[in-house]
Design an enzyme around this catalytic site. Structure first.
Site, PDB file in Angstrom:
ATOM      1  N   ILE A   1     -18.568   0.327 -58.482  1.00  0.00           N
ATOM      2  CA  ILE A   1     -18.945   1.863 -57.881  1.00  0.00           C
ATOM      3  C   ILE A   1     -20.394   2.250 -58.519  1.00  0.00           C
ATOM      4  O   ILE A   1     -21.224   2.769 -57.565  1.00  0.00           O
ATOM      5  CB  ILE A   1     -17.955   2.825 -58.552  1.00  0.00           C
ATOM      6  CG1 ILE A   1     -16.605   2.612 -57.996  1.00  0.00           C
ATOM      7  CG2 ILE A   1     -18.372   4.203 -58.646  1.00  0.00           C
ATOM      8  CD1 ILE A   1     -15.257   3.468 -58.622  1.00  0.00           C
TER       9      ILE A   1
ATOM     10  N   VAL B   1     -23.415   1.509 -73.518  1.00  0.00           N
ATOM     11  CA  VAL B   1     -23.351   3.305 -73.848  1.00  0.00           C
ATOM     12  C   VAL B   1     -22.454   3.433 -75.081  1.00  0.00           C
ATOM     13  O   VAL B   1     -22.549   4.877 -75.219  1.00  0.00           O
ATOM     14  CB  VAL B   1     -22.322   3.593 -72.524  1.00  0.00           C
ATOM     15  CG1 VAL B   1     -23.126   3.478 -71.417  1.00  0.00           C
ATOM     16  CG2 VAL B   1     -21.071   3.092 -72.537  1.00  0.00           C
TER      17      VAL B   1
ATOM     18  N   TYR C   1      -5.366   4.172 -70.826  1.00  0.00           N
ATOM     19  CA  TYR C   1      -6.354   4.375 -69.957  1.00  0.00           C
ATOM     20  C   TYR C   1      -6.261   5.935 -69.414  1.00  0.00           C
ATOM     21  O   TYR C   1      -7.373   6.672 -69.118  1.00  0.00           O
ATOM     22  CB  TYR C   1      -6.282   3.341 -68.708  1.00  0.00           C
ATOM     23  CG  TYR C   1      -7.295   3.656 -67.776  1.00  0.00           C
ATOM     24  CD1 TYR C   1      -8.629   3.101 -67.846  1.00  0.00           C
ATOM     25  CD2 TYR C   1      -6.907   4.081 -66.438  1.00  0.00           C
ATOM     26  CE1 TYR C   1      -9.672   3.240 -66.637  1.00  0.00           C
ATOM     27  CE2 TYR C   1      -7.969   4.199 -65.241  1.00  0.00           C
ATOM     28  CZ  TYR C   1      -9.334   3.909 -65.588  1.00  0.00           C
ATOM     29  OH  TYR C   1     -10.131   3.943 -64.577  1.00  0.00           O
TER      30      TYR C   1
ATOM     31  N   LYS D   1      -9.145   8.868 -69.598  1.00  0.00           N
ATOM     32  CA  LYS D   1      -9.685   9.467 -68.015  1.00  0.00           C
ATOM     33  C   LYS D   1      -9.565  10.707 -68.143  1.00  0.00           C
ATOM     34  O   LYS D   1     -10.091  11.688 -67.679  1.00  0.00           O
ATOM     35  CB  LYS D   1      -9.163   8.694 -66.955  1.00  0.00           C
ATOM     36  CG  LYS D   1      -9.949   7.428 -67.011  1.00  0.00           C
ATOM     37  CD  LYS D   1     -11.340   7.459 -66.719  1.00  0.00           C
ATOM     38  CE  LYS D   1     -12.110   6.049 -66.456  1.00  0.00           C
ATOM     39  NZ  LYS D   1     -13.502   6.073 -66.283  1.00  0.00           N
TER      40      LYS D   1
ATOM     41  N   THR E   1     -13.092  -3.066 -56.282  1.00  0.00           N
ATOM     42  CA  THR E   1     -14.207  -3.348 -57.043  1.00  0.00           C
ATOM     43  C   THR E   1     -13.545  -4.734 -57.906  1.00  0.00           C
ATOM     44  O   THR E   1     -12.428  -4.972 -58.070  1.00  0.00           O
ATOM     45  CB  THR E   1     -14.353  -2.281 -58.224  1.00  0.00           C
ATOM     46  OG1 THR E   1     -13.405  -1.963 -58.818  1.00  0.00           O
ATOM     47  CG2 THR E   1     -15.128  -1.046 -57.244  1.00  0.00           C
TER      48      THR E   1
END
Length: 245
Positions: free
Chosen positions: A9, A51, A142, A146, A177
């Site tokens: 993405i 990050v 997960y 999110k 992806t």
């Protein structure tokens, strides 16, 4: 500046924004995919960095400003997905997903936001997931991470409202992806199904009966970062073919 800009993405967003005339800075852990994406889109500044490391991100922001000028747009696309039954989801997995998916977003937003506020303009787009809006079995860590990204988006949008800065999330469903390919591989290894069957299982969650294309997610981001989207903030834009309404 696009984190996770070397693949999936993030790479699709980089191409879309470059085609719209943006000067693009790509951030990611591995230099090779960043270089490949930069070449594929006709040029971009490349900054290998993790990050989850605030000092590295602070350095990268300074270098990106030096290369391309003020950062008007931040797209937080870097992310990590792990699957496991709840009873096999340990604290280490939860911490790892939170560190990348949540703390990474915080770190990058805090690094660029002061200059955006000073300039009176900025766009922050967090790539979340439909897992930020609903539950999925065997992905509790997960899903939690999110949901946190969506909550952070809403809170920061209120803090920056009226200051020329918008903060939104884009929530794709299962997207075609490498990350989804890894999920398919895990399904195959755990269930003995074929890759085609596993892919069909994921596609069934989408009323369109297919995976989302990365370019479809990038198109939503392109709209959100435009100057005419100044009244859109704190939103979670779903790109999932009607899976979440």
């Amino acid at each position: 500046m696009i984190t996770g800009g070397g693949t999936g993405i993030g790479a699709a967003i980089a191409k879309t924004l470059k085609d719209q005339g943006f000067k693009v800075s790509l951030v990611g852990r591995r230099r090779e995919p960043l270089d490949q994406t930069a070449e594929a889109i006709g040029g971009a500044a490349v900054f290998p960095a993790d990050v989850t490391e605030p000092e590295a991100i602070g350095r990268v922001v300074g270098e990106a400003v030096g290369a391309n000028g003020a950062i008007d747009v931040l797209v937080n696309s870097a992310g990590l997905a792990r699957t496991a039954p709840f009873m096999k989801t340990d604290a280490a997995m939860l911490r790892q997903l939170f560190q990348v998916n949540v703390e990474g977003v915080v770190t990058c937003a805090q690094a660029v936001l002061p200059a955006m506020l000073e300039a009176g303009f900025g766009r922050i787009v967090n790539i979340a997931s439909t897992a930020g809006l609903k539950g999925y079995a065997y992905t509790s860590a997960y899903v939690v991470s999110k949901h946190a990204v969506v909550g952070l988006t809403r809170a920061l949008a209120l803090e920056t409202a009226g200051k020329g800065v918008t903060v939104n999330a884009v929530c794709p469903g299962f997207t075609d992806t490498d990350l989804t390919a890894e999920s398919i591989d895990r399904i195959v290894s755990l269930t003995g199904r074929s890759a085609e069957e596993a892919r069909a299982t994921l596609s069934e969650t989408n009323p369109l009966k297919r995976l989302i294309r990365p370019e479809e997610v990038a198109d939503a981001v392109q709209w959100l970062v435009g100057r005419d989207a100044g009244a859109v903030t704190g939103q979670s834009i779903v790109v999932a073919g009607g899976e979440v309404m």
